[in-house]
Design an enzyme around this catalytic site. Structure first.
Site, PDB file in Angstrom:
ATOM      1  N   TYR A   1       0.829  -1.101  -0.098  1.00 26.19           N
ATOM      2  CA  TYR A   1       0.034  -0.025  -0.021  1.00 26.19           C
ATOM      3  C   TYR A   1       0.803   1.135   0.007  1.00 26.19           C
ATOM      4  CZ  TYR A   1      -3.505   3.442   1.827  1.00 26.19           C
ATOM      5  OH  TYR A   1      -4.110   4.655   1.958  1.00 26.19           O
TER       6      TYR A   1
ATOM      7  N   ASP B   1       9.534   2.668   0.503  1.00 26.83           N
ATOM      8  CA  ASP B   1       8.322   3.281   1.272  1.00 26.83           C
ATOM      9  C   ASP B   1       8.577   2.719   2.722  1.00 26.83           C
ATOM     10  OD1 ASP B   1       5.930   4.098   2.502  1.00 26.83           O
ATOM     11  OD2 ASP B   1       4.675   3.609   0.795  1.00 26.83           O
TER      12      ASP B   1
ATOM     13  N   LYS C   1       4.484   8.764   9.821  1.00 22.39           N
ATOM     14  CA  LYS C   1       3.995   7.836  11.125  1.00 22.39           C
ATOM     15  C   LYS C   1       5.182   8.077  12.309  1.00 22.39           C
ATOM     16  CE  LYS C   1       1.313   4.102   8.538  1.00 22.39           C
ATOM     17  NZ  LYS C   1      -0.289   4.630   8.910  1.00 22.39           N
TER      18      LYS C   1
HETATM   19  C1  LIG Z   1       3.690   1.835   3.455  1.00 26.97           C
HETATM   20  C2  LIG Z   1       2.774   3.034   3.644  1.00 26.97           C
HETATM   21  N1  LIG Z   1       2.658   4.125   2.602  1.00 26.97           N
HETATM   22  C3  LIG Z   1       2.067   5.209   2.407  1.00 26.97           C
HETATM   23  C4  LIG Z   1       1.058   5.258   3.264  1.00 26.97           C
HETATM   24  C5  LIG Z   1       0.114   6.385   3.180  1.00 26.97           C
HETATM   25  O1  LIG Z   1       0.389   7.598   4.198  1.00 26.97           O
HETATM   26  P1  LIG Z   1      -0.744   8.453   4.637  1.00 26.97           P
HETATM   27  O2  LIG Z   1      -1.767   7.395   5.459  1.00 26.97           O
HETATM   28  O3  LIG Z   1       0.207   9.149   5.785  1.00 26.97           O
HETATM   29  O4  LIG Z   1      -1.083   9.059   3.706  1.00 26.97           O
HETATM   30  C6  LIG Z   1       0.887   4.347   4.366  1.00 26.97           C
HETATM   31  C7  LIG Z   1      -0.400   4.637   5.157  1.00 26.97           C
HETATM   32  O5  LIG Z   1      -0.690   3.712   6.206  1.00 26.97           O
HETATM   33  C8  LIG Z   1       1.568   3.159   4.341  1.00 26.97           C
HETATM   34  O6  LIG Z   1       1.277   2.059   5.288  1.00 26.97           O
END
Ligand SMILES: Cc1ncc(COP(=O)(O)O)c(C=O)c1O
Length: 447
Positions: free
Chosen positions: A147, A239, A267
């Site tokens: 994701y 990511d 996070k």
């Molecule tokens: C691996 C990863 N990338 C991107 C995102 C997107 O981040 P945000 O919710 O701060 O937009 C998330 C959100 O859970 C994530 O787990």
């Protein structure tokens, strides 16, 4: 009332659920929350939460990860409060943003420059744009079950027939440049590169999969990926929105010893405050600086964001929590497995102490080694999603999708409470199952 008492107070959240349903679509502000029970929290402190009905929980969701230091960390909150008393957004530069990025870069070690933004979703977009601009290519390799945010260019549902748009209203052509391959499969990855020579701008991945399962990279997988990207002139993007500052101070790159070209953080970066960052090699990031590639945002590096990052970096450097997170998570994994054995329940626990996944094997199924999205699907994920509600009723707050996040604030008291509550939750679940099995037999007897 404490959650150690078997019966928890249930007054219907003081009518909040009905009020929320009237004004918030689905009663929530993020679709990720649609699947969870509508619990309204009144406060969080350290590793625990209290709902509006006075029930207390040990928290292993941590706001989906941000509360890595525990809720309401006093040092971070004091730093943010002091900073914002002098103003919050200037639409210009301030010293704290420089300080925050210097500390961030010192923590991760390998990157030359970074920019701050607000959400992981937008930082992902910035990284993909940088990679495409630098390479003049469009295609991106990604991994099934991962994701990278909720926007049209990245949101996917991963079924047995491959990826498809993850939402109604999402133009399928926005995903046309993606090549999706299984995580931990170097051969499939090599095939993608061979099939599209000179076309792949970027590979983007959660270096440890935490949005499907909690799947660590197998030995050699990230190394081979690094080699393939270098050999093909492809930008490697980690990511690290979940793994950053969680798996190690330097995130997954440090933990697994493989260096990307760009990485995205969010996070755990800011002690619960909403901040994301994109970091990487100078020649890639400089494309923002020359104005060739656009990256903008009114709230980028607000005083609040910069203070939160700076202070979180201080806390993590001064009192590194990684050994205690490892110890707590490791003991918890062992304890949960032991409870599964003791109750004769086919519990499946995999992952690392800082982020692990709990689910059930299907009836009669052998122990499963989870290495990718497909092997994860062999587990009974629906049964666990239902069980997560039983856990909530027994004072353990977790995500229905199975991930458990440990924080710096979890200690011996939380370990003992959690194992005791989990024990009772399994017993309650078994009793519910027995009652459900008994009911049709009784009905048959009556007819
Ligand atoms: C691996 C990863 N990338 C991107 C995102 C997107 O981040 P945000 O919710 O701060 O937009 C998330 C959100 O859970 C994530 O787990």
């Amino acid at each position: 009332m404490t959650a150690d008492q078997a019966v928890r107070r249930d007054t219907g959240d003081a009518g909040l659920a009905a009020r929320a349903a009237a004004v918030l679509p689905g009663g929530v502000n993020s679709n990720v929350r649609l699947a969870a029970s509508r619990t309204f929290f009144e406060r969080g402190s350290g590793p625990r939460l209290w709902d509006v009905d006075g029930n207390e929980y040990v928290d292993y969701l941590l706001g989906q990860g941000p509360a890595f230091l525990g809720h309401a960390h006093p040092q971070v909150n004091a730093a943010v409060t002091a900073a914002v008393s002098r103003g919050m957004v200037f639409g210009a530069q301030h010293a704290l943003e420089v300080e925050a990025v210097e500390k961030l870069l010192a923590a991760i070690g390998w990157a030359d420059m970074a920019r701050l933004g607000v959400s992981g979703t937008e930082a992902v977009q910035a990284a993909l744009r940088l990679a495409r601009a630098a390479t003049g290519r469009r295609r991106v390799i990604g991994f099934a079950g991962q994701y990278h945010g909720w926007l049209d260019t990245v949101l996917m549902a991963h079924g047995p027939d491959g990826p498809r748009p993850g939402s109604a209203g999402q133009p399928p052509e926005y995903l046309a440049d993606w090549l999706i391959t299984p995580f931990n499969d170097s051969v499939a990855l090599e095939r993608q590169f061979s099939a599209h020579p000179g076309e792949i701008a970027a590979v983007i991945l959660e270096p440890m999969m935490c949005n499907s399962g909690a799947i660590a990279p197998q030995p050699g997988f990230l190394e081979r990926l690094r080699e393939l990207c270098t050999a093909n002139g492809t930008v490697l993007i980690f990511d690290e929105v979940v793994t950053g500052f969680r798996l190690a101070f330097g995130g997954a790159a440090q933990r697994f010893g493989v260096t990307p070209d760009l990485a995205i953080y969010g996070k755990a970066l800011a002690g619960g405050w909403p901040v994301a960052a994109i970091a990487g090699r100078r020649e890639l990031l400089e494309q923002f600086g020359t104005g060739r590639v656009n990256h903008s945002g009114t709230f980028n590096a607000s005083v609040m964001a910069a203070a939160a990052v700076s202070s979180t970096m201080d806390v993590l450097r001064q009192a590194p929590p990684y050994a205690s997170v490892e110890e707590h998570g490791g003991a918890l994994i062992d304890g949960l497995r032991e409870l599964g054995h003791r109750h004769g329940v086919p519990l499946n626990v995999h992952g690392l102490p800082a982020a692990f996944h709990v689910s059930f094997r299907r009836d009669g199924a052998a122990e499963t080694t989870v290495v990718d999205h497909a092997t994860l699907q062999s587990l009974d994920l629906d049964r666990y999603a239902r069980f997560s509600r039983t856990l909530a009723r027994h004072g353990i707050w977790v995500a229905g999708r199975g991930i458990w996040y440990c924080s710096a604030a979890h200690g011996q008291a939380e370990l003992a409470d959690t194992l005791e509550r989990f024990d009772r939750a399994i017993a309650a679940d078994a009793a519910d199952g027995a009652r459900a099995a008994e009911a049709p037999r009784q009905r048959e007897g009556q007819s």
